[in-house]
Design a protein around this motif. Structure first.
Motif, PDB file in Angstrom:
ATOM      1  N   ALA A 264       1.539  -9.517   4.596  1.00 60.50           N
ATOM      2  CA  ALA A 264       0.228 -10.153   4.434  1.00 60.50           C
ATOM      3  C   ALA A 264      -0.217 -10.154   2.971  1.00 60.50           C
ATOM      4  CB  ALA A 264      -0.804  -9.435   5.298  1.00 60.50           C
ATOM      5  N   VAL A 265       0.061  -9.075   2.254  1.00 56.68           N
ATOM      6  CA  VAL A 265      -0.316  -9.001   0.837  1.00 56.68           C
ATOM      7  C   VAL A 265       0.502  -9.994   0.021  1.00 56.68           C
ATOM      8  CG1 VAL A 265      -0.276  -7.519  -1.205  1.00 56.68           C
ATOM      9  CG2 VAL A 265      -1.200  -6.656   0.952  1.00 56.68           C
ATOM     10  N   ASP A 266       1.786 -10.105   0.310  1.00 60.71           N
ATOM     11  CA  ASP A 266       2.612 -11.071  -0.403  1.00 60.71           C
ATOM     12  C   ASP A 266       2.139 -12.500  -0.144  1.00 60.71           C
ATOM     13  OD1 ASP A 266       4.118  -9.042  -1.451  1.00 60.71           O
ATOM     14  OD2 ASP A 266       5.830  -9.318  -0.108  1.00 60.71           O
ATOM     15  N   ALA A 267       1.709 -12.768   1.084  1.00 63.90           N
ATOM     16  CA  ALA A 267       1.202 -14.108   1.406  1.00 63.90           C
ATOM     17  C   ALA A 267      -0.090 -14.390   0.642  1.00 63.90           C
ATOM     18  CB  ALA A 267       0.974 -14.236   2.912  1.00 63.90           C
ATOM     19  N   LEU A 268      -0.962 -13.383   0.532  1.00 64.91           N
ATOM     20  CA  LEU A 268      -2.205 -13.565  -0.215  1.00 64.91           C
ATOM     21  C   LEU A 268      -1.915 -13.768  -1.700  1.00 64.91           C
ATOM     22  CD1 LEU A 268      -5.295 -13.644  -0.153  1.00 64.91           C
ATOM     23  CD2 LEU A 268      -5.278 -11.157  -0.486  1.00 64.91           C
ATOM     24  N   ALA A 269      -0.916 -13.076  -2.217  1.00 63.67           N
ATOM     25  CA  ALA A 269      -0.542 -13.263  -3.622  1.00 63.67           C
ATOM     26  C   ALA A 269      -0.103 -14.698  -3.871  1.00 63.67           C
ATOM     27  CB  ALA A 269       0.563 -12.288  -4.007  1.00 63.67           C
ATOM     28  N   THR A 270       0.674 -15.248  -2.954  1.00 61.60           N
ATOM     29  CA  THR A 270       1.101 -16.641  -3.078  1.00 61.60           C
ATOM     30  C   THR A 270      -0.094 -17.577  -3.009  1.00 61.60           C
ATOM     31  OG1 THR A 270       3.253 -16.129  -2.078  1.00 61.60           O
ATOM     32  CG2 THR A 270       2.548 -18.435  -2.060  1.00 61.60           C
ATOM     33  N   GLU A 271      -1.007 -17.282  -2.098  1.00 63.99           N
ATOM     34  CA  GLU A 271      -2.192 -18.135  -1.924  1.00 63.99           C
ATOM     35  C   GLU A 271      -3.095 -18.122  -3.153  1.00 63.99           C
ATOM     36  OE1 GLU A 271      -6.326 -17.825   0.602  1.00 63.99           O
ATOM     37  OE2 GLU A 271      -4.475 -17.141   1.574  1.00 63.99           O
ATOM     38  N   THR A 272      -3.293 -16.934  -3.744  1.00 71.16           N
ATOM     39  CA  THR A 272      -4.216 -16.807  -4.872  1.00 71.16           C
ATOM     40  C   THR A 272      -3.550 -17.064  -6.216  1.00 71.16           C
ATOM     41  OG1 THR A 272      -3.793 -14.422  -5.042  1.00 71.16           O
ATOM     42  CG2 THR A 272      -5.612 -15.124  -3.616  1.00 71.16           C
ATOM     43  N   GLY A 273      -2.234 -17.015  -6.264  1.00 68.41           N
ATOM     44  CA  GLY A 273      -1.534 -17.179  -7.530  1.00 68.41           C
ATOM     45  C   GLY A 273      -1.628 -15.968  -8.431  1.00 68.41           C
ATOM     46  N   ARG A 274      -1.995 -14.813  -7.850  1.00 64.61           N
ATOM     47  CA  ARG A 274      -2.081 -13.569  -8.620  1.00 64.61           C
ATOM     48  C   ARG A 274      -1.042 -12.585  -8.110  1.00 64.61           C
ATOM     49  NH1 ARG A 274      -6.386 -10.354  -7.776  1.00 64.61           N
ATOM     50  NH2 ARG A 274      -7.195 -11.433  -5.947  1.00 64.61           N
ATOM     51  N   PRO A 275      -0.393 -11.807  -8.991  1.00 67.44           N
ATOM     52  CA  PRO A 275       0.505 -10.749  -8.507  1.00 67.44           C
ATOM     53  C   PRO A 275      -0.305  -9.634  -7.865  1.00 67.44           C
ATOM     54  CG  PRO A 275       0.271 -10.631 -10.898  1.00 67.44           C
ATOM     55  CD  PRO A 275      -0.434 -11.880 -10.460  1.00 67.44           C
ATOM     56  N   LEU A 276      -0.024  -9.325  -6.616  1.00 72.65           N
ATOM     57  CA  LEU A 276      -0.701  -8.263  -5.878  1.00 72.65           C
ATOM     58  C   LEU A 276       0.355  -7.259  -5.416  1.00 72.65           C
ATOM     59  CD1 LEU A 276      -2.996 -10.518  -3.638  1.00 72.65           C
ATOM     60  CD2 LEU A 276      -3.619  -9.420  -5.807  1.00 72.65           C
ATOM     61  N   PHE A 277      -0.009  -6.005  -5.335  1.00 70.87           N
ATOM     62  CA  PHE A 277       1.004  -5.011  -4.975  1.00 70.87           C
ATOM     63  C   PHE A 277       0.406  -3.843  -4.220  1.00 70.87           C
ATOM     64  CE2 PHE A 277      -0.335  -4.422  -9.407  1.00 70.87           C
ATOM     65  CZ  PHE A 277      -0.800  -3.114  -9.399  1.00 70.87           C
ATOM     66  N   LEU A 278       1.283  -3.157  -3.497  1.00 66.08           N
ATOM     67  CA  LEU A 278       0.952  -1.951  -2.741  1.00 66.08           C
ATOM     68  C   LEU A 278       1.744  -0.778  -3.303  1.00 66.08           C
ATOM     69  CD1 LEU A 278       1.223  -3.409   0.882  1.00 66.08           C
ATOM     70  CD2 LEU A 278      -0.893  -2.949  -0.377  1.00 66.08           C
ATOM     71  N   ILE A 279       1.073   0.355  -3.468  1.00 68.82           N
ATOM     72  CA  ILE A 279       1.716   1.589  -3.928  1.00 68.82           C
ATOM     73  C   ILE A 279       1.479   2.650  -2.863  1.00 68.82           C
ATOM     74  CG2 ILE A 279       1.802   3.366  -5.706  1.00 68.82           C
ATOM     75  CD1 ILE A 279       0.545   1.325  -7.634  1.00 68.82           C
ATOM     76  N   ALA A 280       2.541   3.176  -2.292  1.00 67.80           N
ATOM     77  CA  ALA A 280       2.407   4.165  -1.223  1.00 67.80           C
ATOM     78  C   ALA A 280       2.433   5.580  -1.782  1.00 67.80           C
ATOM     79  CB  ALA A 280       3.549   4.004  -0.218  1.00 67.80           C
ATOM     80  N   GLU A 281       1.584   6.438  -1.221  1.00 65.95           N
ATOM     81  CA  GLU A 281       1.800   7.869  -1.362  1.00 65.95           C
ATOM     82  C   GLU A 281       2.626   8.275  -0.156  1.00 65.95           C
ATOM     83  OE1 GLU A 281      -0.520  12.163  -1.567  1.00 65.95           O
ATOM     84  OE2 GLU A 281      -1.369  10.505  -0.418  1.00 65.95           O
ATOM     85  N   SER A 282       3.869   8.673  -0.404  1.00 64.66           N
ATOM     86  CA  SER A 282       4.768   8.984   0.703  1.00 64.66           C
ATOM     87  C   SER A 282       5.460  10.309   0.456  1.00 64.66           C
ATOM     88  CB  SER A 282       5.818   7.880   0.859  1.00 64.66           C
ATOM     89  OG  SER A 282       6.767   8.242   1.843  1.00 64.66           O
ATOM     90  N   ASP A 283       5.436  11.165   1.464  1.00 63.46           N
ATOM     91  CA  ASP A 283       6.109  12.462   1.397  1.00 63.46           C
ATOM     92  C   ASP A 283       7.496  12.401   2.035  1.00 63.46           C
ATOM     93  OD1 ASP A 283       6.199  15.269   0.867  1.00 63.46           O
ATOM     94  OD2 ASP A 283       5.799  15.646   2.979  1.00 63.46           O
ATOM     95  N   LEU A 284       7.950  11.200   2.368  1.00 63.71           N
ATOM     96  CA  LEU A 284       9.171  11.061   3.156  1.00 63.71           C
ATOM     97  C   LEU A 284      10.449  11.058   2.322  1.00 63.71           C
ATOM     98  CD1 LEU A 284       7.931   8.234   5.563  1.00 63.71           C
ATOM     99  CD2 LEU A 284       7.992  10.707   5.995  1.00 63.71           C
ATOM    100  N   ASN A 285      10.339  10.710   1.025  1.00 66.06           N
ATOM    101  CA  ASN A 285      11.548  10.472   0.219  1.00 66.06           C
ATOM    102  C   ASN A 285      12.497   9.527   0.955  1.00 66.06           C
ATOM    103  OD1 ASN A 285      10.435  12.267  -1.603  1.00 66.06           O
ATOM    104  ND2 ASN A 285      12.343  13.359  -1.968  1.00 66.06           N
ATOM    105  N   ASP A 286      11.919   8.509   1.536  1.00 69.18           N
ATOM    106  CA  ASP A 286      12.684   7.512   2.281  1.00 69.18           C
ATOM    107  C   ASP A 286      12.652   6.197   1.509  1.00 69.18           C
ATOM    108  OD1 ASP A 286      13.832   5.729   4.021  1.00 69.18           O
ATOM    109  OD2 ASP A 286      12.624   6.310   5.755  1.00 69.18           O
ATOM    110  N   PRO A 287      13.769   5.783   0.938  1.00 66.80           N
ATOM    111  CA  PRO A 287      13.771   4.554   0.129  1.00 66.80           C
ATOM    112  C   PRO A 287      13.427   3.306   0.916  1.00 66.80           C
ATOM    113  CG  PRO A 287      16.010   5.393   0.423  1.00 66.80           C
ATOM    114  CD  PRO A 287      15.085   6.445   0.935  1.00 66.80           C
ATOM    115  N   ARG A 288      13.489   3.374   2.256  1.00 68.80           N
ATOM    116  CA  ARG A 288      13.157   2.189   3.044  1.00 68.80           C
ATOM    117  C   ARG A 288      11.705   1.768   2.839  1.00 68.80           C
ATOM    118  NH1 ARG A 288      15.739   4.390   8.592  1.00 68.80           N
ATOM    119  NH2 ARG A 288      14.684   6.232   7.763  1.00 68.80           N
ATOM    120  N   VAL A 289      10.838   2.717   2.476  1.00 74.02           N
ATOM    121  CA  VAL A 289       9.430   2.374   2.245  1.00 74.02           C
ATOM    122  C   VAL A 289       9.313   1.324   1.143  1.00 74.02           C
ATOM    123  CG1 VAL A 289       7.189   3.264   1.469  1.00 74.02           C
ATOM    124  CG2 VAL A 289       8.586   4.602   3.060  1.00 74.02           C
ATOM    125  N   ILE A 290      10.093   1.464   0.066  1.00 75.08           N
ATOM    126  CA  ILE A 290       9.968   0.556  -1.080  1.00 75.08           C
ATOM    127  C   ILE A 290      11.145  -0.416  -1.190  1.00 75.08           C
ATOM    128  CG2 ILE A 290       8.426   2.011  -2.428  1.00 75.08           C
ATOM    129  CD1 ILE A 290      10.855   3.077  -3.936  1.00 75.08           C
TER     130      ILE A 290
END
Length: 581
Positions: A264-290
């Motif tokens: 949804a965030v990537d779609a909004l970035a396309t719609e607005t023409g602005r780079p938008l991003f999410l940064i997770a605080e994750s204790d998992l050390n799981d690369p699948r998150v990013i």
């Protein structure tokens, strides 16, 4: 104006708006939703009554003028005229600055914080990361007990103040990131359960019942949190969101909530023409998150990397309690591993957890900027017994080494407010709970927690004492005098180098090469033509860099370029950045 609310189990719903009450009707097109028309304008006070119960604030309230327990207020976002022509600022190449509105200035408001933005421009950071702004009981707190996830804490200035802050930041070329909390809501002022199954006993978290992301009714709950996130990015022109503790988002569905949100965030970035991003605080050390969604990951754009912090902190302070234990066994090796591999725990045994933890990053899929590196954060300072900063624990030289490691690392650097001048003020845990029983429980719980580690109860600051918050406010007279001015100049120089030297923003994590000497306590790493050397020991060290000519770009203490023998002679507890010609 049309009002609507999701209350799937209700037999009746009434709207009270500006003192007038009327019944809402079921929405025939959306099961569980109720809707109705009423005369309203910007600022109109309203709330909903479910099954003739008390009038409660709107779950999607845009403003809570009287706090979490009061009526909601209509917000007409179209009334604000944006001044800045803003096309956005992406995460690659960024330097973030974590800021708590309530203690950044003594006034503790968004407008007062905006008056200090020029300091951040001169410092060289690219994005301000605001700690949570959603309403919470009382005036002062960290913000992680917020409710009304679409609204802005009124003592900070409310929604108009946030728009002014973002506008002024954008006018100065600064992006704005907002910390949002989806894993729980505050213990008081949370009326969501009165409307629907926003929480579930299927899973449990440290805060009690989990947010309902996978039980019956979870479609609307997921949409509630996703739409809240999008509202910050759209209505307030926020550039990115920091997602608090995503490891506490219990979700067993095939498509994880984070994957839906990133799409949804990537779609909004396309719609607005602005780079938008999410940064997770994750204790998992799981690369699948990013990892990207196309490659089978969740598509979150970046994450905090606590392993880097723990390695730096253990190397500088020698602390070995709790989660520092594994890093403290061989701190320079731990630091070298995180600099080249991202995670320290990548499937290795974690004594803190009593099990193996994490998995390796695929450095061909993950760019270095997708991990945030830092030596201090609100958590790592504020969750100490007395909120002492790194500068209170180590010498100025070692603190300078921490800055050099953070600001020249492969990761996206992040600073915590005041770090850049070695602030002498602590940053302590403070609350302003209006419920006396809850306030006393928090006070006793915190003292018990640290008493178990040998602290005297009287030495633990009272979170409810206003003086605890006041002590945590930055002292803005410090940057203009020594020794703070020297530290500030060091940070400015390192950040400028990061912007000037493309090697320091190279996205290839595998391109970092590290050498270290346990006995002499030095570590050096190479990023393209840039060489960074830190001597953590008290005595001067000769660090072999090779015979290729090199020029000093920045040094905490005066040093000369390596001689014919290729050795760089670094004073004790000092850092140097060089470029090889």
């Amino acid at each position: 104006m049309q009002f609507e609310v999701w209350a799937p189990e209700a037999g009746s719903v009434r709207l009270q708006c500006d003192g007038v009450t009327r019944a809402l009707e079921r929405d025939p097109e959306r099961p569980g939703w109720w809707r109705g028309e009423a005369e309203a304008r910007d600022g109109s006070r309203y709330g909903f009554s479910v099954d003739d119960g008390p009038v409660l604030p709107d779950p999607r309230s845009r403003r809570q003028p009287d706090g979490p327990d009061g009526l909601s207020a209509v917000v007409d976002h179209g009334r604000y005229t944006w001044r800045a022509e803003w096309t956005g600022r992406p995460l690659p190449g960024a330097v973030l600055y974590e800021l708590h509105v309530g203690t950044y200035t003594p006034e503790g408001t968004l407008d007062a914080a905006a008056d200090r933005l020029e300091h951040l421009v001169e410092l060289g950071v690219t994005h301000v990361e605001l700690m949570p702004l959603c309403p919470f009981p009382g005036r002062h707190g960290w913000g992680y007990e917020g409710v009304s996830l679409w609204a802005v804490h009124e003592p900070y200035g409310g929604p108009e103040a946030l728009k002014r802050f973002v506008d002024r930041a954008h006018e100065r070329g600064l992006g704005v990131v907002l910390d949002v909390v989806h894993n729980h809501l505050g213990p008081t002022g949370n009326y969501l359960p009165s409307f629907g199954p926003y929480f579930t006993d299927t899973h449990h978290t440290p805060w009690g019942a989990a947010v309902n992301l996978d039980a019956p009714g979870s479609d609307e709950v997921r949409d509630y949190f996703a739409q809240s996130a999008l509202a910050w990015l759209r209505d307030y022109r926020i550039d990115g969101l920091r997602l608090d503790a995503v490891h506490a988002l219990a979700d067993t569905r095939a498509c994880h909530f984070l994957e839906e949100l990133s799409r949804a965030v990537d779609a909004l970035a396309t719609e607005t023409g602005r780079p938008l991003f999410l940064i997770a605080e994750s204790d998992l050390n799981d690369p699948r998150v990013i990892t990207s969604r196309a490659a089978g990951g969740l598509g979150v754009h970046a994450q905090w990397n606590d392993d880097f912090h723990h390695a730096v902190h253990a190397a500088l302070t020698g602390e070995a309690q709790g989660y520092y234990a594994d890093f403290a066994q061989d701190p320079l090796a731990a630091l070298a591993k995180t600099l080249t591999g991202g995670y320290f725990h990548d499937g290795t045994y974690s004594s803190f957890r009593g099990r193996r933890h994490g998995r390796p990053l695929d450095r061909s899929r993950i760019a270095a900027h997708q991990l945030l590196g830092y030596s201090q954060t609100h958590d790592q300072i504020g969750n100490r017994a007395q909120g002492d900063r790194l500068a209170a624990l180590v010498s100025p030289g070692l603190a300078a080494c921490a800055a050099a490691l953070t600001l020249t690392s492969p990761f996206t650097p992040m600073l915590f407010m005041g770090e850049e001048w070695a602030a002498g003020t602590p940053w302590q845990f403070f609350t302003d709970h209006t419920d006396p029983e809850l306030a006393d429980a928090v006070r006793r719980g915190r003292r018990r927690e640290f008493a178990a580690h040998g602290w005297r109860e009287e030495d633990i600051p009272d979170p409810q004492d206003p003086a605890t918050r006041d002590r945590s406010c930055l002292d803005w007279s410090e940057p203009g005098r020594e020794p703070h001015a020297r530290v500030l100049d060091w940070y400015r120089r390192l950040i400028a180098l990061r912007h000037e030297r493309p090697d320091l923003t190279d996205p290839d994590l595998a391109g970092t090469k590290v050498a270290y000497d346990r006995a002499a306590r030095w570590l050096a790493f190479r990023r393209g033509d840039i060489r960074v050397a830190v001597n953590l020991g008290p005595e001067p060290a000769a660090i072999p860099l090779g015979t290729r000519p090199a020029r000093v770009l920045a040094a905490w203490e005066p040093v000369e370029a390596p001689g014919a023998d290729g050795a760089l002679r670094v004073p004790g507890e000092s850092a140097v950045v060089l470029v090889q010609e």
